[in-house]
Enzyme design. Structure first.
Site, PDB file in Angstrom:
ATOM      1  N   GLU A  99     -67.921 -25.520 -73.265  1.00 37.02           N
ATOM      2  CA  GLU A  99     -68.969 -25.561 -74.296  1.00 37.02           C
ATOM      3  C   GLU A  99     -69.174 -26.997 -74.782  1.00 37.02           C
ATOM      4  O   GLU A  99     -70.307 -27.449 -74.982  1.00 37.02           O
ATOM      5  CB  GLU A  99     -68.588 -24.654 -75.469  1.00 37.02           C
ATOM      6  CG  GLU A  99     -68.546 -23.188 -75.078  1.00 37.02           C
ATOM      7  CD  GLU A  99     -68.215 -22.284 -76.252  1.00 37.02           C
ATOM      8  OE1 GLU A  99     -69.136 -21.652 -76.779  1.00 37.02           O
ATOM      9  OE2 GLU A  99     -67.026 -22.212 -76.658  1.00 37.02           O
ATOM     10  N   GLU A 118     -62.913 -16.041 -71.954  1.00 38.51           N
ATOM     11  CA  GLU A 118     -63.083 -15.308 -73.215  1.00 38.51           C
ATOM     12  C   GLU A 118     -62.942 -13.799 -73.000  1.00 38.51           C
ATOM     13  O   GLU A 118     -62.367 -13.096 -73.836  1.00 38.51           O
ATOM     14  CB  GLU A 118     -64.454 -15.621 -73.838  1.00 38.51           C
ATOM     15  CG  GLU A 118     -64.533 -16.972 -74.533  1.00 38.51           C
ATOM     16  CD  GLU A 118     -64.789 -18.149 -73.593  1.00 38.51           C
ATOM     17  OE1 GLU A 118     -64.755 -17.957 -72.359  1.00 38.51           O
ATOM     18  OE2 GLU A 118     -65.020 -19.259 -74.089  1.00 38.51           O
TER      19      GLU A 118
HETATM   20  C1  1HE Z   1     -52.876 -24.212 -75.584  1.00 41.81           C
HETATM   21  C2  1HE Z   1     -54.115 -23.904 -74.983  1.00 41.81           C
HETATM   22  C3  1HE Z   1     -55.101 -23.315 -75.812  1.00 41.81           C
HETATM   23  C4  1HE Z   1     -52.870 -24.800 -73.479  1.00 41.81           C
HETATM   24  N1  1HE Z   1     -54.803 -23.068 -77.109  1.00 41.81           N
HETATM   25  N2  1HE Z   1     -52.628 -23.939 -76.856  1.00 41.81           N
HETATM   26  N3  1HE Z   1     -58.594 -21.224 -73.486  1.00 41.81           N
HETATM   27  C5  1HE Z   1     -57.778 -20.656 -72.553  1.00 41.81           C
HETATM   28  O1  1HE Z   1     -57.649 -19.476 -72.484  1.00 41.81           O
HETATM   29  C6  1HE Z   1     -57.062 -21.620 -71.651  1.00 41.81           C
HETATM   30  C7  1HE Z   1     -55.589 -21.467 -71.840  1.00 41.81           C
HETATM   31  N4  1HE Z   1     -54.834 -22.528 -71.149  1.00 41.81           N
HETATM   32  C8  1HE Z   1     -54.546 -22.490 -69.826  1.00 41.81           C
HETATM   33  O2  1HE Z   1     -54.994 -21.631 -69.086  1.00 41.81           O
HETATM   34  C9  1HE Z   1     -53.655 -23.566 -69.294  1.00 41.81           C
HETATM   35  O3  1HE Z   1     -52.982 -24.141 -70.405  1.00 41.81           O
HETATM   36  C10 1HE Z   1     -54.386 -24.706 -68.536  1.00 41.81           C
HETATM   37  C11 1HE Z   1     -54.900 -24.153 -67.194  1.00 41.81           C
HETATM   38  C12 1HE Z   1     -55.547 -25.286 -69.334  1.00 41.81           C
HETATM   39  C13 1HE Z   1     -53.393 -25.865 -68.270  1.00 41.81           C
HETATM   40  O4  1HE Z   1     -52.216 -25.356 -67.648  1.00 41.81           O
HETATM   41  P1  1HE Z   1     -50.876 -26.229 -67.691  1.00 41.81           P
HETATM   42  O5  1HE Z   1     -49.881 -25.506 -66.833  1.00 41.81           O
HETATM   43  O6  1HE Z   1     -51.191 -27.649 -67.369  1.00 41.81           O
HETATM   44  O7  1HE Z   1     -50.393 -26.258 -69.231  1.00 41.81           O
HETATM   45  P2  1HE Z   1     -49.643 -25.113 -70.083  1.00 41.81           P
HETATM   46  O8  1HE Z   1     -48.179 -25.158 -69.795  1.00 41.81           O
HETATM   47  O9  1HE Z   1     -50.297 -23.807 -69.930  1.00 41.81           O
HETATM   48  O10 1HE Z   1     -49.923 -25.593 -71.588  1.00 41.81           O
HETATM   49  C14 1HE Z   1     -49.286 -26.727 -72.146  1.00 41.81           C
HETATM   50  C15 1HE Z   1     -49.234 -26.505 -73.636  1.00 41.81           C
HETATM   51  O11 1HE Z   1     -50.557 -26.447 -74.152  1.00 41.81           O
HETATM   52  C16 1HE Z   1     -48.576 -25.180 -74.004  1.00 41.81           C
HETATM   53  O12 1HE Z   1     -47.957 -25.368 -75.277  1.00 41.81           O
HETATM   54  P3  1HE Z   1     -46.358 -25.586 -75.388  1.00 41.81           P
HETATM   55  O13 1HE Z   1     -46.132 -25.726 -76.847  1.00 41.81           O
HETATM   56  O14 1HE Z   1     -45.741 -24.371 -74.754  1.00 41.81           O
HETATM   57  O15 1HE Z   1     -46.073 -26.842 -74.607  1.00 41.81           O
HETATM   58  C17 1HE Z   1     -49.764 -24.251 -74.172  1.00 41.81           C
HETATM   59  O16 1HE Z   1     -49.499 -23.152 -75.042  1.00 41.81           O
HETATM   60  C18 1HE Z   1     -50.761 -25.189 -74.825  1.00 41.81           C
HETATM   61  N5  1HE Z   1     -52.133 -24.754 -74.609  1.00 41.81           N
HETATM   62  N6  1HE Z   1     -54.094 -24.284 -73.691  1.00 41.81           N
HETATM   63  C19 1HE Z   1     -53.590 -23.370 -77.588  1.00 41.81           C
HETATM   64  N7  1HE Z   1     -56.345 -23.019 -75.369  1.00 41.81           N
HETATM   65  C20 1HE Z   1     -65.316 -21.556 -79.983  1.00 41.81           C
HETATM   66  S1  1HE Z   1     -64.951 -20.244 -78.966  1.00 41.81           S
HETATM   67  C21 1HE Z   1     -64.224 -20.890 -77.544  1.00 41.81           C
HETATM   68  C22 1HE Z   1     -63.479 -19.806 -76.837  1.00 41.81           C
HETATM   69  C23 1HE Z   1     -62.484 -20.348 -75.870  1.00 41.81           C
HETATM   70  O17 1HE Z   1     -62.342 -21.517 -75.692  1.00 41.81           O
HETATM   71  S2  1HE Z   1     -61.551 -19.175 -75.070  1.00 41.81           S
HETATM   72  C24 1HE Z   1     -60.610 -20.066 -73.934  1.00 41.81           C
HETATM   73  C25 1HE Z   1     -59.300 -20.515 -74.489  1.00 41.81           C
END
Ligand code: 1HE
Length: 270
Positions: free
Chosen positions: A123, A143
């Site tokens: 977005e 989403e």
């Molecule tokens: C996060 C987020 C997040 C990572 N919110 N903390 N977005 C998603 O559903 C995408 C979710 N994220 C992923 O699928 C993956 O993190 C990635 C593919 C982007 C990257 O993977 P990777 O292996 O490099 O990283 P990771 O180990 O998954 O994440 C590293 C850290 O970032 C980890 O935190 P930690 O404290 O355990 O180290 C994750 O929890 C954190 N992290 N993504 C919070 N999104 C206005 S409406 C919009 C609606 C949306 O955007 S929905 C989509 C949300």
């Protein structure tokens, strides 16, 4: 990044999750939360809004990129898990306000995409006027799987890039587009190799910055609005906008330069 860039002054130099640097007409804003994959929390969205309200007076183009291995993992899910319905509406409206300031702010915006360009990250990318994607880019709208809906203006902006049908597929099925598929679908304007995105964006930014500012303003502000109008209304607005742009001294000088053989020809280096 070229060493010609230096940290922004004042307010722009004091962001916590955005690193902002300037080089003359170009402002580079870097999402700087790589440990959370540049997930967009309230602070980061607010800082983007503050930055675009307070761009330096001499800024002509803004470039947005992401620190670390990903452009942005979208909405910070840790901030929304316990939200009420009304919290959710106000949260989404804050994103709308911030993102509108990017698309309809004073300067053209170029986004450099790499790694995850996901959910709210896509977005955000869609607010830019041009997108340069590196080969590592991948696009997702999870989403549907998260039980939510786009809330950062994606339903209005993303279909205008790729069409409702492709966006519906991504949201319903969790389909992920790789960089080449994203390019073919219209999500990016330029596709480059890994590590080449910023240089490409800066090369484009330098070109865009040489245009007359009022032309750039017309292109980024009038064009998308006219595209939403019925043709009769759009053509009327077009006539006004073109007269305003032509009337500017910068335009007159550029036309004179061409007629007197001082300006470049289309498709040839100047
Ligand atoms: C996060 C987020 C997040 C990572 N919110 N903390 N977005 C998603 O559903 C995408 C979710 N994220 C992923 O699928 C993956 O993190 C990635 C593919 C982007 C990257 O993977 P990777 O292996 O490099 O990283 P990771 O180990 O998954 O994440 C590293 C850290 O970032 C980890 O935190 P930690 O404290 O355990 O180290 C994750 O929890 C954190 N992290 N993504 C919070 N999104 C206005 S409406 C919009 C609606 C949306 O955007 S929905 C989509 C949300």
């Amino acid at each position: 990044m070229s060493t010609d860039f230096r940290p922004a002054d004042g307010l722009l130099g004091h962001m916590t999750m955005l690193r902002i640097e300037t080089n003359g007409a170009i402002v580079h804003l870097r999402l700087n939360r790589p440990d959370k994959r540049n997930a967009l929390n309230d602070t980061l969205v607010r800082e983007l809004q503050t930055a675009f309200v307070n761009l330096p007076k001499d800024a002509r183009v803004a470039v947005i990129s992401g620190e670390g291995a990903h452009f942005s993992a979208g909405l910070d899910l840790s901030e929304v898990s316990e939200q009420s319905v009304s919290d959710g509406i106000f949260h989404s409206r804050k994103w709308h306000a911030a993102f509108d300031l990017i698309q309809f702010g004073p300067v053209p915006v170029i986004a450099v995409l790499h790694g995850a360009v996901v959910g709210g990250g896509l977005e955000l990318a869609a607010t830019a006027h041009l997108r340069v994607a590196e080969a590592s880019s991948f696009y997702g709208l999870p989403e549907g799987q998260r039980g939510i809906f786009v809330g950062g203006s994606g339903s209005a902006r993303i279909p205008r890039l790729m069409g409702v049908s492709r966006m519906t597929d991504m949201m319903l099925t969790g389909r992920v587009f790789d960089a080449a598929e994203g390019q073919a679908a219209g999500l990016s304007n330029y596709l480059v190799g890994d590590g080449e995105g910023l240089n490409k964006a800066l090369e484009l930014a330098r070109k865009v910055a040489t245009n007359a500012p009022l032309s750039n303003y017309a292109i980024t502000q009038a064009l998308p609005r006219i595209a939403e109008m019925a043709p009769a209304e759009g053509l009327f607005v077009e006539s006004l906008m073109s007269a305003i742009a032509q009337g500017d001294e910068a335009a007159k000088q550029r036309v004179r330069d061409f007629l007197e053989k001082r300006a470049g020809k289309v498709g040839k280096a100047t």
